[in-house]
Design a protein around this motif. Structure first.
Motif, PDB file in Angstrom:
ATOM      1  N   PHE A 221       0.861  -1.187   0.000  1.00  0.00           N
ATOM      2  CA  PHE A 221       0.000   0.000   0.000  1.00  0.00           C
ATOM      3  C   PHE A 221       0.895   1.234   0.000  1.00  0.00           C
ATOM      4  N   THR A 222       0.357   2.358  -0.426  1.00  0.00           N
ATOM      5  CA  THR A 222       1.201   3.509  -0.734  1.00  0.00           C
ATOM      6  C   THR A 222       1.953   4.037   0.485  1.00  0.00           C
ATOM      7  N   GLU A 223       1.401   3.900   1.692  1.00  0.00           N
ATOM      8  CA  GLU A 223       2.072   4.413   2.890  1.00  0.00           C
ATOM      9  C   GLU A 223       2.951   3.373   3.571  1.00  0.00           C
ATOM     10  N   MET A 224       3.136   2.210   2.958  1.00  0.00           N
ATOM     11  CA  MET A 224       3.858   1.129   3.642  1.00  0.00           C
ATOM     12  C   MET A 224       5.295   1.515   3.945  1.00  0.00           C
ATOM     13  N   ILE A 225       5.735   1.196   5.172  1.00  0.00           N
ATOM     14  CA  ILE A 225       7.128   1.282   5.563  1.00  0.00           C
ATOM     15  C   ILE A 225       7.559  -0.088   6.064  1.00  0.00           C
ATOM     16  N   CYS A 226       8.848  -0.249   6.306  1.00  0.00           N
ATOM     17  CA  CYS A 226       9.356  -1.564   6.699  1.00  0.00           C
ATOM     18  C   CYS A 226       8.752  -2.062   8.013  1.00  0.00           C
ATOM     19  N   ALA A 227       8.448  -1.131   8.921  1.00  0.00           N
ATOM     20  CA  ALA A 227       7.824  -1.534  10.179  1.00  0.00           C
ATOM     21  C   ALA A 227       6.505  -2.243   9.923  1.00  0.00           C
ATOM     22  N   ASP A 228       5.719  -1.757   8.963  1.00  0.00           N
ATOM     23  CA  ASP A 228       4.447  -2.395   8.621  1.00  0.00           C
ATOM     24  C   ASP A 228       4.674  -3.801   8.074  1.00  0.00           C
ATOM     25  N   ALA A 229       5.634  -3.908   7.163  1.00  0.00           N
ATOM     26  CA  ALA A 229       5.924  -5.208   6.556  1.00  0.00           C
ATOM     27  C   ALA A 229       6.399  -6.199   7.605  1.00  0.00           C
ATOM     28  N   TYR A 230       7.236  -5.743   8.534  1.00  0.00           N
ATOM     29  CA  TYR A 230       7.721  -6.621   9.608  1.00  0.00           C
ATOM     30  C   TYR A 230       6.565  -7.077  10.487  1.00  0.00           C
ATOM     31  N   LEU A 231       5.716  -6.148  10.901  1.00  0.00           N
ATOM     32  CA  LEU A 231       4.582  -6.476  11.754  1.00  0.00           C
ATOM     33  C   LEU A 231       3.695  -7.519  11.097  1.00  0.00           C
ATOM     34  N   TRP A 232       3.507  -7.391   9.799  1.00  0.00           N
ATOM     35  CA  TRP A 232       2.615  -8.283   9.060  1.00  0.00           C
ATOM     36  C   TRP A 232       3.271  -9.640   8.793  1.00  0.00           C
TER      37      TRP A 232
ATOM     38  N   ASN B  39      26.790  -7.517 -10.042  1.00  0.00           N
ATOM     39  CA  ASN B  39      25.976  -8.246 -11.000  1.00  0.00           C
ATOM     40  C   ASN B  39      25.762  -9.700 -10.615  1.00  0.00           C
ATOM     41  N   ASN B  40      26.706 -10.287  -9.911  1.00  0.00           N
ATOM     42  CA  ASN B  40      26.616 -11.711  -9.604  1.00  0.00           C
ATOM     43  C   ASN B  40      26.285 -11.949  -8.132  1.00  0.00           C
ATOM     44  N   SER B  41      25.519 -11.053  -7.528  1.00  0.00           N
ATOM     45  CA  SER B  41      25.089 -11.272  -6.147  1.00  0.00           C
ATOM     46  C   SER B  41      23.588 -11.531  -6.117  1.00  0.00           C
ATOM     47  N   PHE B  42      23.189 -12.429  -5.228  1.00  0.00           N
ATOM     48  CA  PHE B  42      21.794 -12.842  -5.117  1.00  0.00           C
ATOM     49  C   PHE B  42      21.377 -12.797  -3.653  1.00  0.00           C
ATOM     50  N   LEU B  43      20.165 -12.341  -3.422  1.00  0.00           N
ATOM     51  CA  LEU B  43      19.592 -12.334  -2.084  1.00  0.00           C
ATOM     52  C   LEU B  43      18.190 -12.915  -2.198  1.00  0.00           C
ATOM     53  N   ILE B  44      18.001 -14.077  -1.589  1.00  0.00           N
ATOM     54  CA  ILE B  44      16.782 -14.839  -1.832  1.00  0.00           C
ATOM     55  C   ILE B  44      16.185 -15.304  -0.515  1.00  0.00           C
ATOM     56  N   ALA B  45      14.892 -15.006  -0.326  1.00  0.00           N
ATOM     57  CA  ALA B  45      14.128 -15.488   0.827  1.00  0.00           C
ATOM     58  C   ALA B  45      14.811 -15.143   2.142  1.00  0.00           C
ATOM     59  N   ALA B  46      14.907 -13.851   2.433  1.00  0.00           N
ATOM     60  CA  ALA B  46      15.626 -13.414   3.622  1.00  0.00           C
ATOM     61  C   ALA B  46      14.979 -12.173   4.211  1.00  0.00           C
ATOM     62  N   MET B  47      15.252 -11.964   5.494  1.00  0.00           N
ATOM     63  CA  MET B  47      14.971 -10.688   6.136  1.00  0.00           C
ATOM     64  C   MET B  47      16.302 -10.122   6.610  1.00  0.00           C
TER      65      MET B  47
ATOM     66  N   ASN C 210      13.477  -4.982  16.472  1.00  0.00           N
ATOM     67  CA  ASN C 210      13.885  -4.109  15.373  1.00  0.00           C
ATOM     68  C   ASN C 210      12.684  -3.975  14.448  1.00  0.00           C
ATOM     69  N   LEU C 211      11.963  -2.897  14.619  1.00  0.00           N
ATOM     70  CA  LEU C 211      10.701  -2.688  13.923  1.00  0.00           C
ATOM     71  C   LEU C 211      10.957  -1.899  12.636  1.00  0.00           C
ATOM     72  N   GLY C 212      11.532  -2.590  11.665  1.00  0.00           N
ATOM     73  CA  GLY C 212      11.811  -1.954  10.388  1.00  0.00           C
ATOM     74  C   GLY C 212      12.959  -0.973  10.414  1.00  0.00           C
ATOM     75  N   GLY C 213      13.822  -1.067  11.453  1.00  0.00           N
ATOM     76  CA  GLY C 213      14.912  -0.114  11.627  1.00  0.00           C
ATOM     77  C   GLY C 213      14.782   0.672  12.907  1.00  0.00           C
ATOM     78  N   GLN C 214      13.585   0.698  13.456  1.00  0.00           N
ATOM     79  CA  GLN C 214      13.302   1.370  14.722  1.00  0.00           C
ATOM     80  C   GLN C 214      13.396   0.341  15.843  1.00  0.00           C
ATOM     81  N   ILE C 215      14.194   0.638  16.873  1.00  0.00           N
ATOM     82  CA  ILE C 215      14.357  -0.287  17.989  1.00  0.00           C
ATOM     83  C   ILE C 215      13.367   0.099  19.088  1.00  0.00           C
ATOM     84  N   THR C 216      12.610  -0.876  19.554  1.00  0.00           N
ATOM     85  CA  THR C 216      11.594  -0.583  20.562  1.00  0.00           C
ATOM     86  C   THR C 216      11.406  -1.803  21.451  1.00  0.00           C
ATOM     87  N   PRO C 217      11.020  -1.609  22.715  1.00  0.00           N
ATOM     88  CA  PRO C 217      10.784  -2.768  23.586  1.00  0.00           C
ATOM     89  C   PRO C 217       9.674  -3.654  23.032  1.00  0.00           C
TER      90      PRO C 217
END
Length: 717
Positions: free
Chosen positions: A186-197, A342-350, A575-582
């Motif tokens: 969604f247009t307002e999505m940030i990494c914290a949202d993706a992590y939560l979901w 060019n020859n680097s791959f990142l697959i199925a990771a957080m 680590n909530l998308g880059g934001q550290i919180t209890p």
């Protein structure tokens, strides 16, 4: 059978919304009129003389009564063009629009426009098919093969429109190729949202609520028009379909753009360049995608970049990240990620931010499993070296650097700031804890500085912790110390602190089915404790500096140390998308979403802001707890606390010296000089260690830190 159907020519440009989706008393323009309500323009029908000029200039309109204009209007600026449906034009006067070295007269030439609203003094040239768009003021559209919006356009948002089946919904399979962590863009999505979901999948009520919130927050009605914001330039492109473009965007030479929101503003303009293909996604503010890059089912955070054929597929890329010449598939990547080869791959990771992938790195191979459901999780500061190959499923805590090699088994690296090496000769995994602190503080300090220095976001929705010493890494260090004590006890070896007596010890559980050893564990143990003390000291100094009215007594009371015990230290941080919180704050947030108390992404983002506002106090309380952990109790009085300030300052001086020494090694290495005729030539080309910008900056910040500590000591006495 052909899929081409026939339609009455007199309806060309009309009936955009099927009758079944028109509310009673509404026509097909009702949502279009809502969208342009802010324009406040007055349209009128053509005068006879204006129509005569338009016809004379080889223009055609299926119904001139539906061709409306605003004043001033110069009909001579429209030539050899066709118009269908309801056309509304803003003011049009003779002028030249210029973007960089490209100039074009305002007006419409050699184009076909179907049911569009066009702002003031816009230029449209050589566009054979523009359909159902709202185009802002002073926009340049030139040589676009096809530009259209359908009545069910979603503009990259993961929703379904009225009457559509659920299987139409576009999901992004982050972190796992099997799809078990799917999220909706969604247009307002940030990494914290993706992590939560994506990361609380056991909380099925939460994930369902997030789907409902997304569907509710983005309008499901049919009939919204595509938008091109004022001041945007789109030229020499192939297909643009169901795309919303913000203001001041620059799109040149794209092959295909479909089902997108391209967020852009005058302050944070986005650009898309030659050969780019993007489908089903969100392009964040101030993003760039150039030179044949491809993106499918994706979200790009603010000020992120795709370059040189990069592929971003089923992935979320965090703010301030740059990827080029590589493939990224099924990932959730937090802010400040670099991947350039060019020859680097990142697959199925957080990957949880402040990260860098070197050439030849293959992060995520399913060869250890019969299924494609493996994952890799890596904490902040993840740094796989040249030609590193890692298998699913693996986990890494923060600031792990991995030496070149093909790692044959799954890894579980629980020791932060460590160097990991695959020793082929001895057939074992070797891990040196606290490596960065002991041997490469230049890289560690520079990484944090670089993340802050390059953060040019105007609006910072996603909060980011850039310090390598923070509550999350401090707790990882404490956990690692406990683990190392167990291994040291089992090893039954002397505990002399001297480096030459500090041999290796077994470290079971770091790699699947193979022996692992720790290198220099006792030196690393001492380093870890010094890192914790430094973290605690500088955190408390920062808190005191930002709260000038606090005395030592009020500080101790505010940080909850009345009983001088560490039982209240928060040990679980997220680590909530880059934001550290209890973690307890995130747990409360999840409960509020489940209960319907937070029912919009705007409300959830406001909760993140509240976490960030509470973070300085959370962090200071944690730092006090870490001091209590190290000492057995907190500072007893002002004098005791001032001793801690002095120790922190001495450590800061040591860090500055080690930053210099780490970098100076490169200049003192004799092999670095073999390509130069003499030292003078080397100095001119490579510079000197003492002239290095970051070393100078480190010394400058040391001076500022010294002054801060001096003033605090005077204040507390």
């Amino acid at each position: 059978m052909t899929e081409i159907s026939a339609q009455a020519p007199d309806r060309y440009g009309y009936d955009f919304i099927p009758p079944a989706y028109l509310p009673a008393g509404k026509d097909e323009y009702w949502l279009r009129n809502e969208q342009i309500g802010v324009w406040k323009k007055t349209w009128r029908k053509l005068k006879v003389q204006e129509m005569e000029i338009l016809v004379k200039n080889d223009n055609f309109c299926s119904n001139w009564d539906n061709f409306l204009v605003s004043d001033p209007f110069d009909p001579s600026l429209i030539r050899n063009s066709n118009f269908y449906g309801l056309i509304r034009l803003g003011a049009l006067r003779e002028m030249l629009l210029r973007h960089h070295d490209y100039s074009i007269p305002a007006g419409i030439r050699n184009s076909t426009v179907i049911s569009c609203d066009i702002g003031d003094n816009t230029a449209i040239q050589d566009c054979p098919f523009i359909s159902h768009y709202i185009i802002g003021d002073r926009v340049i559209l030139s040589r676009i093969d096809e530009m259209q919006t359908t009545n069910h356009a979603k503009f990259g948002n993961g929703i379904i429109k009225d009457g559509e089946d659920e299987d139409v919904r576009v999901w992004i399979d982050v972190m796992n190729e099997a799809g078990g962590r799917s999220i909706l863009a969604f247009t307002e999505m940030i990494c914290a949202d993706a992590y939560l979901w994506a990361c609380y999948r056991d909380d099925t009520e939460l994930t369902e609520k997030l789907r409902v919130i997304t569907q509710k927050n983005y309008d499901s009605r049919r009939g919204f028009y595509g938008i091109v914001g004022s001041g945007s330039v789109i030229k020499s492109c192939g297909v643009i379909k169901d795309v919303a473009v913000g203001e001041a965007a620059y799109i040149k030479g794209a092959n295909k753009l479909k089902n997108l929101s391209i967020l852009s503003s005058e302050d944070e303009p986005s650009q898309i360049g030659e050969g780019v293909e993007m489908i089903n996604g969100i392009v964040g503010y101030a993003c760039h995608a150039f030179y044949g890059s491809k993106a499918v089912r994706f979200v790009m955070g603010r000020r992120s970049n795709l370059k040189y054929g990069a592929r971003l597929i089923h992935s979320v890329l965090g703010d301030n990240s740059t990827v080029s010449c590589c493939e990224i598939l099924n990932n959730l990547i937090f802010p400040t990620h670099e991947q350039h080869h060019n020859n680097s791959f990142l697959i199925a990771a957080m990957i949880q931010g402040l990260s860098n992938l070197a050439a030849g790195a293959t992060i995520g191979s399913n060869h250890n499993s019969r299924a494609n459901d493996g994952e890799i999780r890596a904490g902040r500061g993840f740094w796989p070296g040249l030609s590193v190959s890692l298998k699913h499923s693996s986990r890494f805590v923060s600031f792990v650097i991995i030496a070149k090699g093909d790692y044959p088994r799954e890894l579980n690296i629980t020791l932060p700031f460590s160097l990991v090496n695959n020793n082929v000769q001895k057939d074992r995994l070797e891990v040196m804890p606290a490596y960065f602190w002991m041997y490469n503080l230049y890289a560690l300090e520079r990484n944090s500085w670089k993340a802050m220095d390059r953060d040019k976001r105007i609006i910072k929705v996603q909060h980011i912790e850039t310090d390598y010493l923070a509550p999350d890494t401090a707790e990882e260090i404490i956990a690692a110390l406990g683990q190392m004590e167990t291994w040291l006890d089992v090893a039954d070896r002397p505990v002399e602190p001297e480096d030459n007596a500090d041999g290796e010890i077994p470290a079971p559980g770091l790699e699947h089915k193979r022996q692992a050893v720790l290198l220099k564990p006792r030196k690393a143990r001492a380093a870890y404790r010094e890192m914790l003390r430094f973290y605690a000291g500088k955190t408390l100094i920062a808190y005191l500096e930002s709260n000038p009215d606090l005395s030592f007594a009020s500080l101790a009371e505010e940080l909850g140390d009345a009983k001088n015990c560490n039982t209240d230290r928060i040990t679980d941080w997220v680590n909530l998308g880059g934001q550290i919180t209890p973690a307890f704050r995130v747990d409360k947030l999840r409960a509020q979403i489940r209960e319907g108390k937070l029912d919009s992404w705007e409300a959830i983002h406001k909760a993140y802001d509240e976490f960030w506002a509470a973070y300085p106090l959370d962090k200071a309380r944690h730092a006090w707890g870490v001091l209590t952990y190290l000492r057995g109790k907190g500072p007893a009085n002002t004098g005791d606390f001032i001793k801690e300030l002095d120790h922190t300052l001495e450590t800061r001086r040591w860090v500055a010296d080690q930053v210099y020494r780490s970098r100076a090694k490169d200049f003192l290495d004799p092999f670095r000089s073999i390509t130069y005729r003499n030292k003078e030539e080397m100095d001119q080309v490579a510079g000197k260690a003492e002239d290095n910008f970051f070393i100078k900056l480190t010394r400058e910040k040391l001076g500022q830190f010294e002054e801060t500590v001096k003033l605090l000591k005077e204040r507390l006495r």
